[in-house]
Design an enzyme around this catalytic site. Structure first.
Site, PDB file in Angstrom:
ATOM      1  N   GLY A  19      -5.479   1.922   0.525  1.00 35.01           N
ATOM      2  CA  GLY A  19      -4.271   1.136   0.310  1.00 35.01           C
ATOM      3  C   GLY A  19      -3.384   1.620  -0.824  1.00 35.01           C
ATOM      4  O   GLY A  19      -2.609   0.839  -1.380  1.00 35.01           O
ATOM      5  N   ASN A  21      -0.833   3.463  -0.462  1.00 29.86           N
ATOM      6  CA  ASN A  21       0.550   3.305   0.022  1.00 29.86           C
ATOM      7  C   ASN A  21       0.976   1.844  -0.019  1.00 29.86           C
ATOM      8  O   ASN A  21       2.122   1.542  -0.366  1.00 29.86           O
ATOM      9  CB  ASN A  21       0.686   3.893   1.428  1.00 29.86           C
ATOM     10  CG  ASN A  21       0.703   5.409   1.377  1.00 29.86           C
ATOM     11  OD1 ASN A  21       1.687   6.010   0.984  1.00 29.86           O
ATOM     12  ND2 ASN A  21      -0.422   6.025   1.735  1.00 29.86           N
ATOM     13  N   LEU A 100      -2.402   1.386  18.343  1.00 28.31           N
ATOM     14  CA  LEU A 100      -1.980   0.060  18.813  1.00 28.31           C
ATOM     15  C   LEU A 100      -1.401   0.157  20.217  1.00 28.31           C
ATOM     16  O   LEU A 100      -0.569   1.023  20.496  1.00 28.31           O
ATOM     17  CB  LEU A 100      -0.940  -0.513  17.846  1.00 28.31           C
ATOM     18  CG  LEU A 100      -1.481  -0.827  16.451  1.00 28.31           C
ATOM     19  CD1 LEU A 100      -0.339  -1.161  15.495  1.00 28.31           C
ATOM     20  CD2 LEU A 100      -2.490  -1.974  16.500  1.00 28.31           C
ATOM     21  N   ASN A 114       5.355   3.572  11.094  1.00 26.28           N
ATOM     22  CA  ASN A 114       4.102   4.237  10.725  1.00 26.28           C
ATOM     23  C   ASN A 114       4.387   5.358   9.729  1.00 26.28           C
ATOM     24  O   ASN A 114       5.424   6.010   9.784  1.00 26.28           O
ATOM     25  CB  ASN A 114       3.449   4.833  11.980  1.00 26.28           C
ATOM     26  CG  ASN A 114       2.107   5.494  11.686  1.00 26.28           C
ATOM     27  OD1 ASN A 114       1.279   4.947  10.978  1.00 26.28           O
ATOM     28  ND2 ASN A 114       1.896   6.701  12.223  1.00 26.28           N
ATOM     29  N   HIS A 116       2.795   8.957   8.399  1.00 26.72           N
ATOM     30  CA  HIS A 116       1.811   9.978   8.790  1.00 26.72           C
ATOM     31  C   HIS A 116       1.972  11.198   7.878  1.00 26.72           C
ATOM     32  O   HIS A 116       3.099  11.662   7.671  1.00 26.72           O
ATOM     33  CB  HIS A 116       2.009  10.385  10.253  1.00 26.72           C
ATOM     34  CG  HIS A 116       0.988  11.369  10.714  1.00 26.72           C
ATOM     35  ND1 HIS A 116      -0.374  11.101  10.683  1.00 26.72           N
ATOM     36  CD2 HIS A 116       1.112  12.637  11.183  1.00 26.72           C
ATOM     37  CE1 HIS A 116      -1.027  12.158  11.124  1.00 26.72           C
ATOM     38  NE2 HIS A 116      -0.157  13.099  11.437  1.00 26.72           N
ATOM     39  N   ASP A 157       0.995   9.032  16.238  1.00 30.95           N
ATOM     40  CA  ASP A 157       1.805   9.637  15.181  1.00 30.95           C
ATOM     41  C   ASP A 157       3.049  10.313  15.771  1.00 30.95           C
ATOM     42  O   ASP A 157       3.386  11.454  15.454  1.00 30.95           O
ATOM     43  CB  ASP A 157       0.958  10.625  14.353  1.00 30.95           C
ATOM     44  CG  ASP A 157      -0.213   9.925  13.686  1.00 30.95           C
ATOM     45  OD1 ASP A 157      -0.004   8.804  13.186  1.00 30.95           O
ATOM     46  OD2 ASP A 157      -1.315  10.470  13.690  1.00 30.95           O
TER      47      ASP A 157
END
Ligand code: GRF
Length: 211
Positions: A19, A21, A100, A114, A116, A157
């Site tokens: 975590g 980020n 997902l 997202n 990546h 991604d």
């Protein structure tokens, strides 16, 4: 007296592990660098340090673990219910390690982003930083990068790009030094990209007037 009230963007962050980020986003919200509020943190891993970071910041957090024998769609439906309960403007996948399906994404059209640690079209999937570094050792590349993108479907991604940054791989880099530079870059890029999205959302919102 008339004042103009601009609601802040509500973020829900999905994180599976450390975590760091999430922390960058929490810090940016706390210092008003980001005109947003993290209203919920969700992890699929009960031991994720991200959950502790949320608790420390006073942000509600939930562990949504997969049940024995549960299908991906059923899990995603349950996850969507939990996330929807936080009424997010944006759902941020920051180190979220599950793909997902539409059972989740269909609930939040155009609202899932997202992060990546690779440039668009390169190194999808896990351990992208390590794979880039190994390719550099083999003389196959001298840079990698980070991207933030929309998540329209189950593509891994992959999706419309919001922001990218290139990160050089130096000849004297170890995996640890390269990884640190990549993480520093992704913390900055994620906050920058979310800042742009928050501004767009604020501009699209009707401004309410408080009298
Ligand atoms: C980051 O490198 C992210 O880009 C990748 O997984 C890592 C998660 O790091 N998908 P953290 O949990 O945010 O520290």
């Amino acid at each position: 007296m008339v004042s103009t009230h601009v609601p802040t963007t509500r973020l829900v962050v999905l994180a599976s592990g450390n975590g760091s980020n999430l922390q960058a986003v929490l810090d940016a919200c706390a210092t008003a660098v980001l005109p947003a509020r993290v209203v919920g943190v969700v992890s699929n891993t009960s031991t994720a340090f991200a959950l502790q970071r949320a608790a420390t910041a006073g942000v509600p957090s939930v562990h949504v673990g997969a049940l024995e024998g549960e299908s991906r769609r059923d899990y995603d439906g349950r996850l969507a219910e939990v996330v929807a309960g936080f009424e997010p403007d944006l759902v941020v996948l920051a180190g979220w390690m599950r793909i997902l399906s539409d059972a989740f994404l269909g609930r939040f059209p155009d609202r899932v982003v997202n992060l990546h640690p690779a440039l668009p079209g390169e190194l999808p999937g896990t351990r992208a930083i390590e794979r880039a570094w190994k390719q550099a050792l083999a003389g196959e590349r001298d840079e990698s990068g980070i991207m933030v993108h929309h998540v329209p479907d189950e593509g891994v991604d992959d999706g419309p790009v919001i922001a990218t940054v290139r990160v050089p791989i130096r000849p004297d880099d170890t995996l640890a030094t390269f990884e640190q530079r990549m993480h520093d870059a992704e913390h900055r890029l994620l906050v920058d990209a979310l800042g742009g999205l928050c501004r767009d959302l604020a501009a699209a919102r009707p401004t309410s007037t408080i009298r």
